[in-house]
Scaffold this active site. Sequence first.
Site, PDB file in Angstrom:
ATOM      1  CG  HIS A  88      18.001 -22.882 -53.832  1.00  0.00           C
ATOM      2  ND1 HIS A  88      17.298 -23.797 -54.582  1.00  0.00           N
ATOM      3  CD2 HIS A  88      19.248 -22.837 -54.383  1.00  0.00           C
ATOM      4  CE1 HIS A  88      18.079 -24.285 -55.536  1.00  0.00           C
ATOM      5  NE2 HIS A  88      19.265 -23.734 -55.427  1.00  0.00           N
ATOM      6  CD  GLU A 127      12.839 -21.661 -52.984  1.00  0.00           C
ATOM      7  OE1 GLU A 127      13.983 -21.166 -52.939  1.00  0.00           O
ATOM      8  OE2 GLU A 127      12.437 -22.310 -53.951  1.00  0.00           O
ATOM      9  CB  CYS A 129      15.006 -27.195 -56.165  1.00  0.00           C
ATOM     10  SG  CYS A 129      15.800 -27.011 -54.565  1.00  0.00           S
ATOM     11  CB  CYS A 150      13.651 -25.411 -51.540  1.00  0.00           C
ATOM     12  SG  CYS A 150      15.205 -24.504 -51.657  1.00  0.00           S
TER      13      CYS A 150
HETATM   14  N1  LIG Z   1      13.463 -22.402 -56.265  1.00  0.00           N
HETATM   15  C1  LIG Z   1      14.688 -21.895 -56.467  1.00  0.00           C
HETATM   16  C2  LIG Z   1      15.429 -22.271 -57.573  1.00  0.00           C
HETATM   17  C3  LIG Z   1      16.664 -21.718 -57.754  1.00  0.00           C
HETATM   18  N2  LIG Z   1      17.139 -20.835 -56.861  1.00  0.00           N
HETATM   19  C4  LIG Z   1      18.429 -20.180 -57.128  1.00  0.00           C
HETATM   20  C5  LIG Z   1      19.653 -20.988 -57.288  1.00  0.00           C
HETATM   21  C6  LIG Z   1      20.451 -20.175 -58.258  1.00  0.00           C
HETATM   22  O1  LIG Z   1      21.098 -19.098 -57.568  1.00  0.00           O
HETATM   23  C7  LIG Z   1      19.399 -19.600 -59.172  1.00  0.00           C
HETATM   24  C8  LIG Z   1      19.118 -20.459 -60.387  1.00  0.00           C
HETATM   25  O2  LIG Z   1      20.088 -20.171 -61.345  1.00  0.00           O
HETATM   26  P1  LIG Z   1      19.944 -20.572 -62.900  1.00  0.00           P
HETATM   27  O3  LIG Z   1      20.187 -22.043 -62.991  1.00  0.00           O
HETATM   28  O4  LIG Z   1      18.558 -20.200 -63.342  1.00  0.00           O
HETATM   29  O5  LIG Z   1      21.006 -19.737 -63.565  1.00  0.00           O
HETATM   30  O6  LIG Z   1      18.249 -19.526 -58.377  1.00  0.00           O
HETATM   31  C9  LIG Z   1      16.395 -20.465 -55.769  1.00  0.00           C
HETATM   32  O7  LIG Z   1      16.824 -19.614 -54.954  1.00  0.00           O
HETATM   33  N3  LIG Z   1      15.201 -21.028 -55.585  1.00  0.00           N
END
Ligand SMILES: Nc1ccn([C@H]2C[C@H](O)[C@@H](COP(=O)(O)O)O2)c(=O)n1
Length: 177
Positions: free
Chosen positions: A91, A93, A116, A119
């Site tokens: 992620h 963060e 999440c 993170c």
């Molecule tokens: N706070 C976050 C939440 C999610 N991510 C990333 C993880 C995945 O690459 C994408 C989410 O994918 P989706 O389920 O919307 O198709 O975002 C993050 O970096 N930071």
Amino acid sequence: MSNLPKVIVKDKEDIRTNHINWDEYFMSIAILSSLRSKDTSTKVGAAIVSDEHKVLSLGYNGMPIGIDDSKIPWAREGASELDTKYPYVCHAELNAILNTERRLKGSTLYVTLFPCNECAKAVIQAGIKKVIFLDDKYHDKTYSIASRKLFEMAGVETSQYLGRVPLIDFGDVKYEL
Ligand SMILES: Nc1ccn([C@H]2C[C@H](O)[C@@H](COP(=O)(O)O)O2)c(=O)n1
């Protein structure tokens, strides 16, 4: 001939309004960073900033260093979870926290999507004191509820960024709300 973009401000004389503010500046950097992500559905960017308004680190969601990301699926769904991106992607963060050796105690995280719970734990352990997020599209998911609990218990301030966002357009990759 100059390649610098033309600067357009409404009132050149008014120093209070002829520039972007700190939140606009750092959230724009987070948004720009998100465009580095190869995720085709959700690109997330993060910027960690000191209390002296200095950028300490940047990150975006991507596969771990050294992993050939053409061999890893970017899909949201697959025959099994192992055929999706979720078990592999790092992620934004977490990448921002790991992308620096600087001390992050007391810093602020600007991130384009609410963190999440995994993170959130890393944010707390790094000593980050404030999280400013843009989008909260997974607000009702268990991992977001857990994040809010963790942040509250650890005394990490969170607030949604409701300010202006830049329209960034690289032609084939663009950011628009
Ligand atoms: N706070 C976050 C939440 C999610 N991510 C990333 C993880 C995945 O690459 C994408 C989410 O994918 P989706 O389920 O919307 O198709 O975002 C993050 O970096 N930071």
